[in-house]
Design a protein around this motif. Sequence first.
Motif, PDB file in Angstrom:
ATOM      1  N   UNK A 659       0.836  -1.205   0.000  1.00 29.20           N
ATOM      2  CA  UNK A 659       0.000   0.000   0.000  1.00 29.20           C
ATOM      3  C   UNK A 659       0.870   1.254   0.000  1.00 29.20           C
ATOM      4  N   UNK A 660       1.999   1.234   0.736  1.00 28.92           N
ATOM      5  CA  UNK A 660       2.916   2.378   0.706  1.00 28.92           C
ATOM      6  C   UNK A 660       3.445   2.610  -0.706  1.00 28.92           C
ATOM      7  N   UNK A 661       3.795   1.531  -1.421  1.00 29.62           N
ATOM      8  CA  UNK A 661       4.257   1.689  -2.811  1.00 29.62           C
ATOM      9  C   UNK A 661       3.157   2.273  -3.705  1.00 29.62           C
ATOM     10  N   UNK A 662       1.919   1.815  -3.503  1.00 28.60           N
ATOM     11  CA  UNK A 662       0.826   2.297  -4.347  1.00 28.60           C
ATOM     12  C   UNK A 662       0.521   3.767  -4.081  1.00 28.60           C
ATOM     13  N   UNK A 663       0.547   4.171  -2.804  1.00 30.52           N
ATOM     14  CA  UNK A 663       0.135   5.539  -2.448  1.00 30.52           C
ATOM     15  C   UNK A 663       1.296   6.519  -2.603  1.00 30.52           C
ATOM     16  N   UNK A 664       2.497   6.167  -2.074  1.00 32.46           N
ATOM     17  CA  UNK A 664       3.624   7.091  -2.094  1.00 32.46           C
ATOM     18  C   UNK A 664       4.614   6.804  -3.209  1.00 32.46           C
ATOM     19  N   UNK A 665       4.520   5.632  -3.848  1.00 33.45           N
ATOM     20  CA  UNK A 665       5.474   5.277  -4.885  1.00 33.45           C
ATOM     21  C   UNK A 665       6.801   4.777  -4.344  1.00 33.45           C
ATOM     22  N   UNK A 666       6.922   4.552  -3.036  1.00 32.09           N
ATOM     23  CA  UNK A 666       8.171   4.100  -2.439  1.00 32.09           C
ATOM     24  C   UNK A 666       7.873   3.649  -1.012  1.00 32.09           C
ATOM     25  N   UNK A 667       8.878   3.029  -0.382  1.00 33.72           N
ATOM     26  CA  UNK A 667       8.788   2.676   1.028  1.00 33.72           C
ATOM     27  C   UNK A 667       9.114   3.887   1.888  1.00 33.72           C
ATOM     28  N   UNK A 681      -1.667  12.810   6.679  1.00 35.25           N
ATOM     29  CA  UNK A 681      -1.629  11.494   7.312  1.00 35.25           C
ATOM     30  C   UNK A 681      -2.987  10.800   7.211  1.00 35.25           C
ATOM     31  N   UNK A 682      -4.073  11.591   7.447  1.00 36.94           N
ATOM     32  CA  UNK A 682      -5.408  10.998   7.383  1.00 36.94           C
ATOM     33  C   UNK A 682      -5.726  10.515   5.976  1.00 36.94           C
ATOM     34  N   UNK A 683      -5.435  11.359   4.950  1.00 37.05           N
ATOM     35  CA  UNK A 683      -5.723  10.971   3.564  1.00 37.05           C
ATOM     36  C   UNK A 683      -4.918   9.738   3.165  1.00 37.05           C
ATOM     37  N   UNK A 684      -3.617   9.743   3.499  1.00 37.70           N
ATOM     38  CA  UNK A 684      -2.788   8.592   3.141  1.00 37.70           C
ATOM     39  C   UNK A 684      -3.265   7.333   3.858  1.00 37.70           C
ATOM     40  N   UNK A 685      -3.631   7.460   5.136  1.00 40.20           N
ATOM     41  CA  UNK A 685      -4.113   6.295   5.885  1.00 40.20           C
ATOM     42  C   UNK A 685      -5.398   5.748   5.273  1.00 40.20           C
ATOM     43  N   UNK A 686      -6.316   6.671   4.881  1.00 41.96           N
ATOM     44  CA  UNK A 686      -7.571   6.209   4.264  1.00 41.96           C
ATOM     45  C   UNK A 686      -7.293   5.460   2.965  1.00 41.96           C
TER      46      UNK A 686
END
Length: 706
Positions: A659-667, A681-686
């Motif tokens: 999920x981190x790769x999908x949302x942020x493109x990296x670890x 943080x809230x948007x990324x967590x959702x």
Amino acid sequence: MASKGYPKWLLNCKEDITKSKEWNSFLHELHDAIQQQLTESHVQYFTDLSDAEKELFMQRATKAIEGGSMFRTLFGKVSTLMDQYLNEDVARQLMEEYPLDTKSDLIIEGAEEGAVSLLRRWPEMKVKLHICLNQPLPANIRALGWRLYLNNPKFRKTYVDILNGNPRSAISPLDLEISQKCEQLLNTEPTLSDLKGSVGAFYGMKAVLSYHHTRMRTKSRLRDIDYMLVVPFVLVALPNLSRREPAPGRIVAQMVEEYLVYLDSRPGYVIDSGSEMHNEEMKGFVDKVGGHLQTLYPDVSRMISKTYVPAKEKIVATEKGSQALLNEGLTGLIRPLIRTMFVGYLKSETLLFVWDQYVIGLDVAGFSNEWLAVITATIFGLLADKLQDAQSPSALENVLMKECPRLTVSQFQYEIKRHHYRDLYAMLTHDQKAAMPVLDPTQAENPPWRHWHNDLIPPYTKPQDRRKAREEREAERERLLQQQREAEQAKRDLDDKERKEEEDEYMQVVAAERARLEQERIQLEDQLHEERRRRLEAEQRAEEELQRLRMEVETLKRQKPKSPAPSVYSVASYMSRVLLPPPPTPASHISSLPVIQEMHTPSRQQTPADQTDTFMFDFIRRMRISMDKIAHGEGSDSEVLNRATEGYVRQNIEDLKKAQYEVFGKRLNPGEFELMTPQQQQEASDKMMQLIQRWREDRRAVELGI
């Protein structure tokens, strides 16, 4: 580098040329040629012409004076100054910057830099790349040349708009399968060793193919050929890709544009879908390859014919039959080669050399077909010695798979220079040598006006009439452009509507699936509550029984003994009769709770109170053991439960990383998430929780066989 991307030595050369007398003489002669055209066309001022007409007049005037002495003088001046300024710039680098490259390397790099800057400024000069026939293009010129020839801004704009609007719609439903196949291809294909282990190459290749699959609007999987044909574009973009980070969006958009343009422009025998039209094109291509083999490599053609001739027909085979057998054998050998455009057969360097010549000839009709036929025939010619030992069609195919990766660029260059260069170069330069109307009689090699084919001279018109006609043409052109824009807008609206309907249908299916899963969750929760209730009731009954027993024990203590010395055996018998555990409950999922065995006769030192305490401790201990067995299982059940729990924990960790790769493109690095604002943080967590929940639902659906 100087301003606007031009090398400093090139700008200095331009400044010197524009101040030279040769340049002024050339401009004067060019002006006279343009003025002659204006006079012949009954146009008073050059500014009265439209932009297209101005360009046409300039081209005709340049063509008219191209062979004259003034043109040759200016050409010599330009060559001398470019050589002078480039050598001076290289000498300055050697004196001041102490580079590691040699002088020859620096000269080549400077020339490449100048050529790239000129091509970026004037893309229509891409035809000058025809002089690179039979030469591999340098990496920077290759990237720019492919971009100019495989150019369609509409494809790029559509892809970028999708990424900006709804990035999810650019990802195929089979994205996971596409990713696995891309990874397998890059890691197992021997000819693609340059791409093995490159994260940027993998993500770029996967993104292009995933978007290509969404454009196909089909539920069927991509063909293996689609995976192979994207490889050359990944190799070209490789210098701009990181081996540790995903490919940038700009590079992926460029690869998408080039790949889609190539798929639309490739010949039918490369597509080879099995239709009658493609079969005819394949037959024509095979005939062309067979002609080259019979002319240049007759031993190879005879060997292929013999391999495909049945034993009983060898004696009576006619010349016509031999030709048919040659075509039949070649078709089986050529089809795998040409459908992948030699990807998987040639190593990366040789493959890019072949594709370079194919790309720079896309603007010349018939050149690409001739080039592919020449390369195919040359492969068979270079492997003639290896093919002689093959005794069957499958053996021939094995030789091609094994020996083609060993072929080098220099081998192809030698054979092409020896047999095909003159004809291929003539095809490339044919259109450039096509005659334009030469307006200067002193420069014409043929009698003037021959190319007008005796057309009637247009009547003289007044400037206001020409202006009115030009305005009418502009109005008509604007009307056609408006119609085209409206048609494109209507098509976009229709596409948006269809896409929205598909999304609504998909959302309905997802909502139904979520409702079903929610119903199952509620049922499981109800079962869990019922089980808890049963356990509480069992515990309550046990507690009541214990309380009753305590009260009876207290009652026995308070009673006065009727006999002076009650028998110990009678007390033990009574205790063993009344202190029995309560019956097991059905909610325990175990056949029965541990049953307390009949107590032995206590020693004379134990009192009834001690016996009660011992019994209570033993009963509570057994209750705890029973509850542990119910909760954690026993024996193999406990091991299965522990392994399942560890699997769920590992799966949750993998889902979080993915999920981190999908949302942020990296670890994310440690502490990087805490540096974001609460809203981020809230948007990324959702987003990550939505992805993890969807993946869990998908796995649940697979387990249930949905």
